[in-house]
Design an enzyme around this catalytic site. Sequence first.
Site, PDB file in Angstrom:
ATOM      1  N   ARG A  74      -2.660  13.601   2.989  1.00 36.56           N
ATOM      2  CA  ARG A  74      -3.530  12.550   3.515  1.00 36.56           C
ATOM      3  C   ARG A  74      -3.627  12.609   5.032  1.00 36.56           C
ATOM      4  NH1 ARG A  74       0.133   8.930   5.855  1.00 36.56           N
ATOM      5  NH2 ARG A  74      -1.359   7.287   6.264  1.00 36.56           N
ATOM      6  N   ASP A 127     -17.928   4.306  14.699  1.00 35.32           N
ATOM      7  CA  ASP A 127     -19.015   4.409  13.716  1.00 35.32           C
ATOM      8  C   ASP A 127     -19.029   3.094  12.931  1.00 35.32           C
ATOM      9  OD1 ASP A 127     -17.088   4.531  11.706  1.00 35.32           O
ATOM     10  OD2 ASP A 127     -17.249   6.679  11.433  1.00 35.32           O
ATOM     11  N   HIS A 145       0.847  -1.203   0.000  1.00 32.67           N
ATOM     12  CA  HIS A 145       0.000   0.000   0.000  1.00 32.67           C
ATOM     13  C   HIS A 145       0.885   1.257   0.000  1.00 32.67           C
ATOM     14  CE1 HIS A 145      -3.605   2.354   1.617  1.00 32.67           C
ATOM     15  NE2 HIS A 145      -2.597   3.151   1.970  1.00 32.67           N
TER      16      HIS A 145
HETATM   17  C1  HEM Z   1      -0.737   9.912  -0.698  1.00 34.66           C
HETATM   18  C2  HEM Z   1      -1.341   8.748  -0.676  1.00 34.66           C
HETATM   19  C3  HEM Z   1      -1.258   7.762   0.455  1.00 34.66           C
HETATM   20  C4  HEM Z   1      -0.211   7.458   1.270  1.00 34.66           C
HETATM   21  C5  HEM Z   1       1.186   8.029   1.245  1.00 34.66           C
HETATM   22  C6  HEM Z   1      -0.681   6.447   2.197  1.00 34.66           C
HETATM   23  C7  HEM Z   1       0.103   5.871   3.177  1.00 34.66           C
HETATM   24  C8  HEM Z   1      -0.356   5.023   4.145  1.00 34.66           C
HETATM   25  C9  HEM Z   1       0.436   4.435   5.186  1.00 34.66           C
HETATM   26  C10 HEM Z   1       1.916   4.665   5.393  1.00 34.66           C
HETATM   27  C11 HEM Z   1      -0.375   3.678   5.937  1.00 34.66           C
HETATM   28  C12 HEM Z   1       0.036   2.810   7.118  1.00 34.66           C
HETATM   29  C13 HEM Z   1      -0.141   3.535   8.415  1.00 34.66           C
HETATM   30  C14 HEM Z   1       0.383   2.717   9.574  1.00 34.66           C
HETATM   31  O1  HEM Z   1       1.549   2.335   9.551  1.00 34.66           O
HETATM   32  O2  HEM Z   1      -0.394   2.503  10.510  1.00 34.66           O
HETATM   33  C15 HEM Z   1      -1.679   3.801   5.399  1.00 34.66           C
HETATM   34  C16 HEM Z   1      -2.805   3.212   5.928  1.00 34.66           C
HETATM   35  C17 HEM Z   1      -4.034   3.281   5.359  1.00 34.66           C
HETATM   36  N1  HEM Z   1      -4.375   3.897   4.178  1.00 34.66           N
HETATM   37 FE1  HEM Z   1      -3.156   4.925   3.008  1.00 34.66          FE
HETATM   38  N2  HEM Z   1      -1.987   6.157   1.923  1.00 34.66           N
HETATM   39  C18 HEM Z   1      -2.370   6.934   0.872  1.00 34.66           C
HETATM   40  C19 HEM Z   1      -3.601   6.917   0.266  1.00 34.66           C
HETATM   41  C20 HEM Z   1      -4.648   6.148   0.648  1.00 34.66           C
HETATM   42  C21 HEM Z   1      -5.927   6.062  -0.029  1.00 34.66           C
HETATM   43  C22 HEM Z   1      -6.270   6.782  -1.323  1.00 34.66           C
HETATM   44  C23 HEM Z   1      -6.707   5.247   0.699  1.00 34.66           C
HETATM   45  C24 HEM Z   1      -8.109   4.786   0.443  1.00 34.66           C
HETATM   46  C25 HEM Z   1      -9.071   5.546   0.044  1.00 34.66           C
HETATM   47  C26 HEM Z   1      -5.947   4.840   1.859  1.00 34.66           C
HETATM   48  C27 HEM Z   1      -6.434   4.061   2.875  1.00 34.66           C
HETATM   49  C28 HEM Z   1      -5.692   3.676   3.956  1.00 34.66           C
HETATM   50  C29 HEM Z   1      -6.245   2.919   5.048  1.00 34.66           C
HETATM   51  C30 HEM Z   1      -7.699   2.496   5.205  1.00 34.66           C
HETATM   52  C31 HEM Z   1      -5.210   2.673   5.927  1.00 34.66           C
HETATM   53  C32 HEM Z   1      -5.283   1.901   7.235  1.00 34.66           C
HETATM   54  C33 HEM Z   1      -5.100   0.459   6.905  1.00 34.66           C
HETATM   55  C34 HEM Z   1      -5.053  -0.444   8.083  1.00 34.66           C
HETATM   56  O3  HEM Z   1      -4.537  -0.051   9.153  1.00 34.66           O
HETATM   57  O4  HEM Z   1      -5.537  -1.572   7.918  1.00 34.66           O
HETATM   58  N3  HEM Z   1      -4.699   5.380   1.766  1.00 34.66           N
HETATM   59  N4  HEM Z   1      -1.651   4.608   4.282  1.00 34.66           N
END
Ligand code: HEM
Length: 280
Positions: free
Chosen positions: A215, A224, A202
């Site tokens: 973000r 919720d 991801h």
């Molecule tokens: C600039 C774009 C994005 C970056 C750099 C990014 C980066 C990340 C990172 C690093 C995490 C992990 C956080 C952790 O370590 O706890 C994360 C989690 C997550 N991101 Fe993204 N993300 C981006 C875009 C998106 C988009 C477009 C979505 C969906 C619409 C999304 C949905 C999620 C969700 C739901 C999590 C939590 C997942 C979990 O803990 O199971 N992200 N993101």
Amino acid sequence: MNQFLAGGFLRNLLAGMVAVVMAVVMVPVTAQDQKAEALKMDRSKILSQPGVFGVFTTYKWLPEWYELSLSERMDYVSRVMELIKKHEDSVLVDVYLTAGLGGRSDFFFRIHSLELAKVQTFLREFRQTAIGKHVEVLDTLIGVTKPLNYITKERLPELYAGLVSATYTGDIPRYAIVIPVKKSAEWWNLSFDQRLVEMKVHTLSTLEYMGSIKRKLYHSTGLDDADFITYFETSDLIAFNNLLTSLASIPENKYHVRWGDPITLGTILGPEKIVRVLAE
Ligand code: HEM
């Protein structure tokens, strides 16, 4: 006698002052109070710290709103601005216009606070305003910010460094997008290491977009009906569309049981614009 009286009066006054000072000094200060004081609605801190509640409420004007004159509408919006000001020590309110960009809503609030009950107080008072009486609430999402769970400095130093060093270099963002996400029981039953593998994919798929998209992630399981609220700001909707396309095609997507529904897209309203734009 007068001297006695004056002396007694002074002694009592001094004793009273000492008691007041002691009472102020000795009020127990909880860790939460200290944190609240330290963050006290410093916008950049409240938007970057863990342990902060984020509430998204989406509204639609009732037909009667459009029967009011422009000056009445502007007056009513101004009163909401006064309410936002009244609560500014405990809640931070941002306003977004969605009218015309989606059939359902006209505007939404994103509200941050260290205490959910303070948001509730603000929203109950909002419902008592003339505007509050002219809208229907379509949706409310509640989440809380947390430290990184997977991409930590200790576990993945390189990826972490890439994440924290990437900076937004685009124009001042004009658009905000809110996407609630819910994952399946199968996801939650994977081992931590299996989930970590997917979150690495991801992150690697998304890092390149950090220059054009901001973000923010809120955790909402149990608060919720979603598991996460994802919030983005950008001026580059084409990059945003590419980002979502790339996330649609990674294995993590197989575990999504909700991805949007609704996706809320709005324009960001700076404080100077809110009255005119909302009233028009
Ligand atoms: C600039 C774009 C994005 C970056 C750099 C990014 C980066 C990340 C990172 C690093 C995490 C992990 C956080 C952790 O370590 O706890 C994360 C989690 C997550 N991101 Fe993204 N993300 C981006 C875009 C998106 C988009 C477009 C979505 C969906 C619409 C999304 C949905 C999620 C969700 C739901 C999590 C939590 C997942 C979990 O803990 O199971 N992200 N993101």
